[in-house]
Design an enzyme around this catalytic site. Structure first.
Site, PDB file in Angstrom:
ATOM      1  N   ALA A 152       0.848  -1.196   0.000  1.00 17.58           N
ATOM      2  CA  ALA A 152       0.000   0.000   0.000  1.00 17.58           C
ATOM      3  C   ALA A 152       0.881   1.243   0.000  1.00 17.58           C
ATOM      4  O   ALA A 152       1.961   1.252   0.601  1.00 17.58           O
ATOM      5  CB  ALA A 152      -0.906  -0.002   1.224  1.00 17.58           C
ATOM      6  N   CYS A 183      -7.790  -0.233   1.722  1.00 18.13           N
ATOM      7  CA  CYS A 183      -7.715   0.868   0.749  1.00 18.13           C
ATOM      8  C   CYS A 183      -9.063   1.138   0.086  1.00 18.13           C
ATOM      9  O   CYS A 183      -9.129   1.709  -1.005  1.00 18.13           O
ATOM     10  CB  CYS A 183      -6.644   0.598  -0.299  1.00 18.13           C
ATOM     11  SG  CYS A 183      -5.003   0.339   0.425  1.00 18.13           S
TER      12      CYS A 183
END
Length: 221
Positions: A152, A183
């Site tokens: 990420a 996310c």
């Protein structure tokens, strides 16, 4: 100006955020006043924690406050881009605090550089990774129904100085991702180097490889 690498090892998220902010503010001040400064690439791991970015949605956190306590995790609302993600032991977090103008980079190019460095590290372990259209981070089989995220990325930039950064799943306990929509995605999976290779990965080795790739990419600009 020189770029130095620092390893904070395992550190509470709140302490790392405070240190980051202090160094970020100092670099912005030095840049604005024509003073000398150091770019920094910081490595660390965190105890179990979830962070929700500026554009994040609360309903992507699937647990309440009491449930978070039962799994030994905390939640922070922070000032980076992106939605919600998890940090924990076995995950390599990297916080570059850089003057992007020194390297001739815009923010979009910088995020691309972070992704490329991680893609190269994955390749060094025989793991084929890449990008997913209209999403940040590093993915495996991103254009298939088996798309899964291994890294990420979420950054903050002010005056072309950066903080926050990336989180690469190395030996991460992936169960902690089941408590969120990582996310903001509800139809994508997560993975780690350990998961893909079927063995534990030496964290010091991953740090060395990622540090080398980041420095090489920055110095090539």
């Amino acid at each position: 100006m020189k770029t130095i690498t620092t390893d904070w090892e395992l550190i509470p998220y709140s302490e790392a955020w405070s240190r980051q902010t202090e160094w970020f503010d100092a670099l912005v001040h030095a840049k604005q006043n024509g003073e000398s400064y150091e770019n920094r690439i910081i490595f660390c791991e965190h105890p179990h924690v979830y962070t929700l970015g500026r554009s994040g949605k609360e309903n992507n956190m699937l647990l309440g406050e009491e449930q978070l306590k039962t799994i030994g995790a905390t939640l922070y609302h922070i000032d980076r881009g992106g939605d919600i993600t998890y940090h924990g032991p076995g995950q390599l977090v990297c916080y570059p605090i850089l003057n992007l103008e020194e390297f001739g980079l815009g923010l979009k190019e910088y995020v691309h550089l972070l992704e490329e460095a991680v893609i190269r590290v994955c390749a060094s372990y025989g793991v084929v990774a890449g990008r997913l259209e209209k999403a940040t981070g590093v993915w495996l089989e991103g254009d298939t129904s088996r798309a899964r995220k291994i890294c990420a990325i979420g950054v903050r930039s002010s005056h072309y100085v950066t903080m926050h950064g990336l989180a690469l799943n190395v030996n991460t306990d992936l169960r902690y991702f089941s408590y969120i929509h990582p996310c903001g995605f509800i139809d994508k999976g997560v993975t780690s180097l350990q998961q893909e290779l079927g063995r534990s990965i030496d964290m010091a080795e991953v740090k060395e490889r990622l540090g080398r790739e980041l420095l090489a990419a920055l110095l090539s600009k």
